[in-house]
Motif scaffolding. Structure first.
Motif, mmCIF file in Angstrom:
data_model
loop_
_atom_site.group_PDB
_atom_site.id
_atom_site.type_symbol
_atom_site.label_atom_id
_atom_site.label_comp_id
_atom_site.label_asym_id
_atom_site.label_seq_id
_atom_site.Cartn_x
_atom_site.Cartn_y
_atom_site.Cartn_z
ATOM 1 N N GLY A 1 0.845 -1.213 -0.029
ATOM 2 C CA GLY A 1 0.098 -0.005 -0.042
ATOM 3 C C GLY A 1 0.982 1.419 -0.027
ATOM 4 N N ARG B 1 0.769 4.235 -2.723
ATOM 5 C CA ARG B 1 0.825 5.687 -2.600
ATOM 6 C C ARG B 1 1.882 6.571 -2.889
ATOM 7 N NH1 ARG B 1 -0.696 8.307 3.429
ATOM 8 N NH2 ARG B 1 -1.025 10.306 2.487
ATOM 9 N N ARG C 1 1.419 6.749 -6.763
ATOM 10 C CA ARG C 1 0.574 7.721 -6.990
ATOM 11 C C ARG C 1 0.841 9.232 -6.685
ATOM 12 N NH1 ARG C 1 -3.262 10.318 -4.014
ATOM 13 N NH2 ARG C 1 -2.727 9.127 -2.104
ATOM 14 N N ARG D 1 -6.045 10.738 -5.223
ATOM 15 C CA ARG D 1 -6.785 9.599 -4.977
ATOM 16 C C ARG D 1 -7.895 9.299 -6.027
ATOM 17 N NH1 ARG D 1 -7.025 8.788 0.674
ATOM 18 N NH2 ARG D 1 -4.769 8.203 0.671
ATOM 19 N N GLU E 1 -3.772 1.532 0.071
ATOM 20 C CA GLU E 1 -2.736 2.394 0.534
ATOM 21 C C GLU E 1 -2.642 2.391 2.247
ATOM 22 O OE1 GLU E 1 -2.960 5.822 -2.863
ATOM 23 O OE2 GLU E 1 -3.608 6.214 -0.968
ATOM 24 N N ARG E 2 -3.558 2.249 3.162
ATOM 25 C CA ARG E 2 -3.308 2.129 4.408
ATOM 26 C C ARG E 2 -2.956 0.734 4.768
ATOM 27 N NH1 ARG E 2 -8.449 5.508 4.638
ATOM 28 N NH2 ARG E 2 -7.680 7.764 4.552
#
Length: 70
Positions: free
Chosen positions: A12, A16, A19, A26, A44-45
């Protein structure tokens, strides 16, 4: 041995990072990956894992190899 959640978090965080390097929100990135913004946030988390199809979509949208993501 690492827990599954640790792997999910590592993946994740890489997603991120990719990105953000592309300067995409997002919402915009999730649309390009054909997933919901909330699902992308959970990935992502490290709260959710992703399927091979979702990984493929993320790699296509970001032009990054799956080797790097995983």
């Amino acid at each position: 041995m690492k827990k599954e959640k640790d792997y999910n978090l590592e993946v994740g965080l890489r997603i991120r990072e990719v990105r953000e390097a592309l300067h995409q929100s997002r919402e915009h990135f999730s649309e390009a990956c054909d997933i919901s913004p909330s699902f992308l946030a959970d990935i992502e988390r490290g709260k959710k894992s992703l399927t091979v199809k979702t990984l493929h979509n993320i790699c296509e949208a970001s032009n990054v190899s799956s080797d790097y993501i995983i």
